[in-house]
Design a protein around this motif. Structure first.
Motif, mmCIF file in Angstrom:
data_model
loop_
_atom_site.group_PDB
_atom_site.id
_atom_site.type_symbol
_atom_site.label_atom_id
_atom_site.label_comp_id
_atom_site.label_asym_id
_atom_site.label_seq_id
_atom_site.Cartn_x
_atom_site.Cartn_y
_atom_site.Cartn_z
ATOM 1 N N ALA A 80 62.527 -19.603 9.581
ATOM 2 C CA ALA A 80 63.032 -19.748 10.949
ATOM 3 C C ALA A 80 62.805 -18.493 11.785
ATOM 4 O O ALA A 80 63.003 -18.521 13.002
ATOM 5 N N GLY A 81 62.403 -17.390 11.170
ATOM 6 C CA GLY A 81 62.092 -16.179 11.923
ATOM 7 C C GLY A 81 60.609 -15.988 12.170
ATOM 8 O O GLY A 81 60.209 -15.051 12.862
ATOM 9 N N VAL A 82 59.783 -16.883 11.622
ATOM 10 C CA VAL A 82 58.328 -16.739 11.717
ATOM 11 C C VAL A 82 57.837 -17.216 13.083
ATOM 12 O O VAL A 82 58.379 -18.155 13.667
ATOM 13 N N GLU A 83 56.789 -16.553 13.575
ATOM 14 C CA GLU A 83 56.190 -16.923 14.855
ATOM 15 C C GLU A 83 54.682 -17.090 14.683
ATOM 16 O O GLU A 83 54.025 -16.259 14.064
ATOM 17 N N THR A 136 43.668 -15.759 26.593
ATOM 18 C CA THR A 136 45.082 -16.115 26.487
ATOM 19 C C THR A 136 45.598 -15.834 25.086
ATOM 20 O O THR A 136 44.836 -15.766 24.123
ATOM 21 N N GLU A 137 46.909 -15.682 24.977
ATOM 22 C CA GLU A 137 47.576 -15.563 23.681
ATOM 23 C C GLU A 137 48.908 -16.301 23.774
ATOM 24 O O GLU A 137 49.815 -15.856 24.470
ATOM 25 N N ALA A 138 49.009 -17.429 23.110
ATOM 26 C CA ALA A 138 50.245 -18.211 23.094
ATOM 27 C C ALA A 138 51.015 -17.924 21.815
ATOM 28 O O ALA A 138 50.439 -17.532 20.799
ATOM 29 N N ARG A 139 52.339 -18.151 21.880
ATOM 30 C CA ARG A 139 53.197 -17.938 20.714
ATOM 31 C C ARG A 139 54.213 -19.072 20.629
ATOM 32 O O ARG A 139 54.774 -19.477 21.635
ATOM 33 N N CYS A 140 54.435 -19.556 19.400
ATOM 34 C CA CYS A 140 55.430 -20.594 19.162
ATOM 35 C C CYS A 140 56.209 -20.255 17.895
ATOM 36 O O CYS A 140 55.612 -19.915 16.866
ATOM 37 N N PRO A 141 57.541 -20.345 17.931
ATOM 38 C CA PRO A 141 58.347 -20.068 16.735
ATOM 39 C C PRO A 141 58.393 -21.267 15.793
ATOM 40 O O PRO A 141 58.230 -22.420 16.200
#
Length: 227
Positions: free
Chosen positions: A140-143, A153-158
């Motif tokens: 649950a802490g990983v992204e 671009t650089e997108a991030r999702c948890p």
């Protein structure tokens, strides 16, 4: 000579002072309060670090600048103390801190991660499935990081959870749903639906293998740093 609308701030100042060069304010919000009383103003920041602040429509005629090329830094960071040596890494209480950045002795530490997705992975409507069981300590802490889904671009999702014996990754919502809707394209005969596989996966204690890297262990509210 400084105009009467020049206002000075220093970390060693006093908010009860008049805000002059010899007797500067201590905080930017106090300087803004004084500047908003009328006319154009220039707020000169003496050397040091200042916390973030909020600007309003009243501040359109204000200028903030370092004083005489001094090094003034506006930063939302905080100093982390109480580091202890635990199981081969440095650890400290993070409290309510939520960050992707850490500086150690003036140098930026890299957030611990791995390149690419382990195993033979495919994207699903809720996340991913992979052939290699994942052994992350705190999923649950990983992204997930997606670089170049669209150029530059650089997108991030948890991640929300890892299930099915470690082979199914459930991504956090609504972020992943938005990514599925946003990253759809057709170019040069190729089509893409959703963000695809992540280019990098970050922020699990199991990734903390290289010196100079860190992890925010959200399950224990701890910062971990491998020096």
């Amino acid at each position: 000579m400084y105009a009467i609308n020049d206002i000075f701030v220093s970390p060693t100042g006093d908010d009860d002072a008049p805000g002059t060069l010899d007797r500067p304010f201590a905080t930017i919000p106090r300087a803004l309060e004084a500047a908003r009383k009328g006319g154009e103003a220039v707020i000169h920041l003496r050397a040091g670090s200042y916390p973030p602040f909020e600007l309003t429509d009243q501040d359109r005629d204000l200028t903030l600048q370092p004083h005489d090329q001094e090094e003034a830094v506006i930063s939302g960071g905080r100093t982390i103390t109480g580091w202890t040596w635990e199981d081969g890494v440095w650890a400290a209480d993070a409290g309510d801190l939520d960050t992707r950045g850490l500086h150690v002795d003036g140098r930026r530490a890299e957030r611990a991660g791995i390149e690419g997705f382990p195993g033979d992975a495919t994207q699903t409507v809720t996340g991913y499935v992979t052939s290699e069981p994942l052994t992350w300590e705190n999923p649950a802490g990983v992204e997930f990081v997606y670089r170049g889904v669209y150029p530059w671009t650089e997108a991030r999702c948890p991640v929300a959870a890892v299930t099915a014996g470690g082979t199914e990754v459930v991504m956090a919502q609504p972020a992943f749903g938005w990514a599925l809707d946003l990253y759809n394209s057709a170019w040069d005969g190729q089509t893409q639906s959703g963000p695809g596989l992540p280019t990098r996966i970050e922020n699990d204690p199991s990734f903390l293998t290289e010196p100079g890297t860190f992890v925010l262990d959200r399950s224990r509210r701890r910062l971990l740093y491998r020096g």
